[in-house]
Enzyme design. Sequence first.
Site, PDB file in Angstrom:
ATOM      1  N   GLU A   1      -3.909  -9.410   3.906  1.00 24.63           N
ATOM      2  CA  GLU A   1      -4.678  -9.075   5.115  1.00 24.63           C
ATOM      3  C   GLU A   1      -5.808 -10.056   5.376  1.00 24.63           C
ATOM      4  O   GLU A   1      -6.139 -10.364   6.522  1.00 24.63           O
ATOM      5  CB  GLU A   1      -5.236  -7.652   5.001  1.00 24.63           C
TER       6      GLU A   1
ATOM      7  N   GLU B   1       0.836  -1.210   0.000  1.00 19.94           N
ATOM      8  CA  GLU B   1       0.000   0.000   0.000  1.00 19.94           C
ATOM      9  C   GLU B   1       0.868   1.256   0.000  1.00 19.94           C
ATOM     10  O   GLU B   1       0.568   2.243  -0.665  1.00 19.94           O
ATOM     11  CB  GLU B   1      -0.941  -0.026   1.210  1.00 19.94           C
TER      12      GLU B   1
HETATM   13  N1  3HC Z   1       4.157  -7.408  11.550  1.00 20.31           N
HETATM   14  C1  3HC Z   1       4.888  -7.827  12.593  1.00 20.31           C
HETATM   15  N2  3HC Z   1       5.707  -8.889  12.561  1.00 20.31           N
HETATM   16  C2  3HC Z   1       5.771  -9.566  11.415  1.00 20.31           C
HETATM   17  C3  3HC Z   1       5.027  -9.199  10.275  1.00 20.31           C
HETATM   18  C4  3HC Z   1       4.194  -8.053  10.375  1.00 20.31           C
HETATM   19  N3  3HC Z   1       3.482  -7.620   9.347  1.00 20.31           N
HETATM   20  N4  3HC Z   1       5.289 -10.072   9.288  1.00 20.31           N
HETATM   21  C5  3HC Z   1       6.169 -10.957   9.788  1.00 20.31           C
HETATM   22  N5  3HC Z   1       6.447 -10.660  11.060  1.00 20.31           N
HETATM   23  C6  3HC Z   1       7.411 -11.343  11.943  1.00 20.31           C
HETATM   24  C7  3HC Z   1       7.008 -12.768  12.250  1.00 20.31           C
HETATM   25  O1  3HC Z   1       6.131 -12.814  13.347  1.00 20.31           O
HETATM   26  C8  3HC Z   1       8.338 -13.412  12.548  1.00 20.31           C
HETATM   27  O2  3HC Z   1       8.696 -13.011  13.852  1.00 20.31           O
HETATM   28  P1  3HC Z   1       9.613 -13.936  14.753  1.00 20.31           P
HETATM   29  O3  3HC Z   1      10.911 -14.101  14.050  1.00 20.31           O
HETATM   30  O4  3HC Z   1       9.682 -13.213  16.030  1.00 20.31           O
HETATM   31  O5  3HC Z   1       8.863 -15.246  14.853  1.00 20.31           O
HETATM   32  C9  3HC Z   1       9.288 -12.697  11.596  1.00 20.31           C
HETATM   33  O6  3HC Z   1       8.613 -11.487  11.217  1.00 20.31           O
HETATM   34  C10 3HC Z   1       9.623 -13.470  10.350  1.00 20.31           C
HETATM   35  O7  3HC Z   1       8.406 -13.945   9.769  1.00 20.31           O
HETATM   36  P2  3HC Z   1       8.347 -15.354   9.039  1.00 20.31           P
HETATM   37  O8  3HC Z   1       8.869 -16.399   9.941  1.00 20.31           O
HETATM   38  O9  3HC Z   1       6.981 -15.497   8.520  1.00 20.31           O
HETATM   39  O10 3HC Z   1       9.411 -15.121   7.891  1.00 20.31           O
HETATM   40  P3  3HC Z   1       9.363 -15.470   6.356  1.00 20.31           P
HETATM   41  O11 3HC Z   1      10.612 -14.938   5.776  1.00 20.31           O
HETATM   42  O12 3HC Z   1       9.024 -16.917   6.187  1.00 20.31           O
HETATM   43  O13 3HC Z   1       8.122 -14.662   5.738  1.00 20.31           O
HETATM   44  C11 3HC Z   1       6.708 -12.778   5.332  1.00 20.31           C
HETATM   45  C12 3HC Z   1       8.132 -13.253   5.702  1.00 20.31           C
HETATM   46  C13 3HC Z   1       6.373 -13.251   3.915  1.00 20.31           C
HETATM   47  C14 3HC Z   1       6.695 -11.274   5.404  1.00 20.31           C
HETATM   48  C15 3HC Z   1       5.702 -13.398   6.304  1.00 20.31           C
HETATM   49  O14 3HC Z   1       6.142 -13.142   7.618  1.00 20.31           O
HETATM   50  C16 3HC Z   1       4.318 -12.879   6.195  1.00 20.31           C
HETATM   51  O15 3HC Z   1       3.542 -13.342   5.374  1.00 20.31           O
HETATM   52  N6  3HC Z   1       3.962 -11.896   7.042  1.00 20.31           N
HETATM   53  C17 3HC Z   1       2.633 -11.416   7.151  1.00 20.31           C
HETATM   54  C18 3HC Z   1       2.426 -10.342   6.156  1.00 20.31           C
HETATM   55  C19 3HC Z   1       1.073  -9.731   6.388  1.00 20.31           C
HETATM   56  O16 3HC Z   1       0.104 -10.379   6.710  1.00 20.31           O
HETATM   57  N7  3HC Z   1       1.021  -8.425   6.164  1.00 20.31           N
HETATM   58  C20 3HC Z   1      -0.182  -7.705   6.320  1.00 20.31           C
HETATM   59  C21 3HC Z   1      -0.188  -7.042   7.610  1.00 20.31           C
HETATM   60  S1  3HC Z   1      -1.701  -6.267   7.924  1.00 20.31           S
HETATM   61  C22 3HC Z   1      -1.584  -4.802   7.147  1.00 20.31           C
HETATM   62  O17 3HC Z   1      -0.621  -4.524   6.486  1.00 20.31           O
HETATM   63  C23 3HC Z   1      -2.720  -3.893   7.393  1.00 20.31           C
HETATM   64  C24 3HC Z   1      -2.743  -2.763   6.460  1.00 20.31           C
HETATM   65  O18 3HC Z   1      -3.492  -3.091   5.346  1.00 20.31           O
HETATM   66  C25 3HC Z   1      -3.330  -1.561   7.124  1.00 20.31           C
END
Ligand code: 3HC
Length: 701
Positions: free
Chosen positions: A126, A106
């Site tokens: 999301e 975004e």
């Molecule tokens: N916020 C906070 N922490 C996050 C995060 C986020 N968005 N995304 C990942 N993390 C943290 C994980 O909890 C993990 O923490 P840890 O090491 O303490 O366990 C660390 O980052 C690494 O994550 P992964 O083990 O999943 O690492 P990968 O390299 O396998 O994957 C990733 C990375 C593809 C970014 C995956 O973590 C992922 O899919 N994250 C979620 C992304 C997501 O859902 N984003 C949307 C957030 S909501 C949003 O943006 C709202 C907006 O629209 C207003």
Amino acid sequence: MSQARYEQQGAIAVITMDNPPVNGLGMELRRGIVEGLQRAKADDAVKAIVITGAGRAFSGGADIREFNTPASFAEPNLHTVIREIEASTKPVVAAVHSVAMGGGLELALGCHYRVAATGAQIALPEVKLGLLPGAGGTQRLPRVVPLEMALNMIVSGAPVKSEKFKGTKLFDEIVEGDVVPAAVAFAQKVVTEGRGLPKVRDLKVDYPNAQGYLQFARNTVRAVARNFPAPAKCVDAVAAAVSMPFEQGLDAERAGFLELVQTPESRALRHSFFGERAAAKIPDVPADTPLRKIESAAVIGAGTMGGGIAMNFANAGIPVRILEVKEDALQKGIATIRRNYENSAKKGRLKPEDVEKRMGLIQPTMSYEDLKDADIVVEAVFEDMSVKEEVFKKLDEVMKPGAILASNTSTLDVNKIAAFTKRPQDVIGTHFFSPANVMRLLEIVRGEKTAKDVLATTMKLASRIKKLGVVSGVCDGFIGNRMIEQYSRQAGYMLEEGASPQQVDRAIEKIGFAMGPFRMADLAGNDVGWYIRKRRYVERPDMKYPKIADKVCELGRFGQKTGAGFYKYAPGKRDAIPDPVIDELIVAHRKALGITPRKLSDDEIVHRLLFALANEGAKILEEGIALRASDIDMIYLSGYGFPLHRGGPMLYADMYGLYNMVNRMKEFAAMAEKTPNGDPGAWTPAPLLLKLASEGKGFND
Ligand code: 3HC
Ligand code: NAI
């Protein structure tokens, strides 16, 4: 130190988001970006700005940990940051590499230009957290990519590789290699050519009869995502992008986001996201513990479990030997594995050539000599301590030093099994779930003497074979089965008190369980539980049990495999048909106990089942058998068909309120007191439950 680094490369300012691990857009980082923009604005030497991310991501999106806390709304919020970028009088170029997800994408969409590295994963995930993109994603993405593509991405949350966006307006350039120098060069070109400040918000969503298409999408999504409100809300938000002016669309999107972030479904999905990641962390085993190498494996026993376990290794490309004592059992086991692979190939889930490749990795044998060099051996022989003893003594004799000796036992004491060897530090429990090649859960049982590197290696191996590894201490049934026993006991008592198997099953299935306790018992085999109960009657004479299940087994009704159990089954069919024989059996049993049947409400059924789980879970937590409440929830979500939108038994209890749960348990105890064969003791709250309830806390706080 700011979480956004600022540097200058000629006339271009480069702002690098630096909030490991994935540049989550938390408050500090948001402030850092805005400060960087202000600095660039104030500096006449700066003509354009590049925004990028340090480390393994451009940005993984909003900081999920901040949700429902004041920090998530604290200014500058993500909307403000994006507005500042969009309003910049100097062109802003996003340099996207590795991962741009959620708020990260975004933010990029708010930039005037975007340059991406090939292979970068682009997503609005999301919805997987029970949300919709809340910082303009639903409004801007359909303006730069075709409407169907945008909607698919938003409703599925699935990542798409950057190169798939060639020809769309999402990226201005897609480059090989390091994206930052490419973005700086691109920014320089924008300045030199005076290309201006295009804004995605000014583009139109281009789709004839969009409303008809969106209504179709809404209907489809509602049908497939019954337990989750987010997907339908995603469609509504995209519909707003089509039908409303941009700012109004943004408001509609924001309202949808604020509504969803409060929902129990979103809480459950976020719990699952963090719970899965937390499960990999073992407090006294550092993440950098050196691992043992696993390049080959062995399995003892080619029965129901052994075959599936061997398939897991082969699927991950790990060669595996499988040992049996009897030739015919070995042949049968191998034939079953082949049939499983061939069925997958028939269904198109496996390439035909991969059937042979995987079969080639599985070598049958009847000689321990052939196993001795394996890095890990998993024992899956009969659930009998004397057979386990014989096998582990043999393994101790033949296996090379340093090999991991694992047992798939579901109820036996892993410490005793370890003591059959002279190397208890190398022994561990790997409790797979049936069918072992399908079920994602792997309970990893840490014995008293299990070495830390053995535990760390087994956890790592779990993710290599695509399982969710969760650590359990040693106790009868480990975490999952110890809890399910209490659940099954309540299910049995409810039959004695007045419910039918179908009423109990229907009530719990209505809240989203894949299968109620009686359909589940019929599928797993009633003899399995009977065998365990008979052992318990001897070992734990103090423990009370409802007796209808035993009576069903005494009739030889072991479930689907015998064509009858708590239900009856037509030959070759799996549909559970209520059976008058069982109704009569239950009526006679009640009469013998002197019970006048009463009507049980669905609410009572559901809460007796779930609180039996959570109360036992509390004991397990207190005893340190589970490391954290979320581990218990992850076991139930991935191994027991607990509905994802409810987050697991411990989160369910938290959401119900532990204080309320304790009160409800008092009612159940009072009722059991009045019932012949009732067991009020089952409702004695675990001390941890009482403590947390009195402090107003939850298991997962
Ligand atoms: N916020 C906070 N922490 C996050 C995060 C986020 N968005 N995304 C990942 N993390 C943290 C994980 O909890 C993990 O923490 P840890 O090491 O303490 O366990 C660390 O980052 C690494 O994550 P992964 O083990 O999943 O690492 P990968 O390299 O396998 O994957 C990733 C990375 C593809 C970014 C995956 O973590 C992922 O899919 N994250 C979620 C992304 C997501 O859902 N984003 C949307 C957030 S909501 C949003 O943006 C709202 C907006 O629209 C207003
Ligand atoms: P099974 O009876 O299907 O298979 C056991 C196999 O072990 C048989 O093929 C038998 O020939 C072989 N075997 C017996 N003694 C042996 C020996 N000394 N050496 C080599 N092979 C020998 O049993 P199943 O269901 O596969 O169970 C195996 C283990 O997995 C048990 O400990 C059980 O508790 C556990 N388990 C079973 C689950 C299930 O749903 N079936 C789930 C999780 C764990």
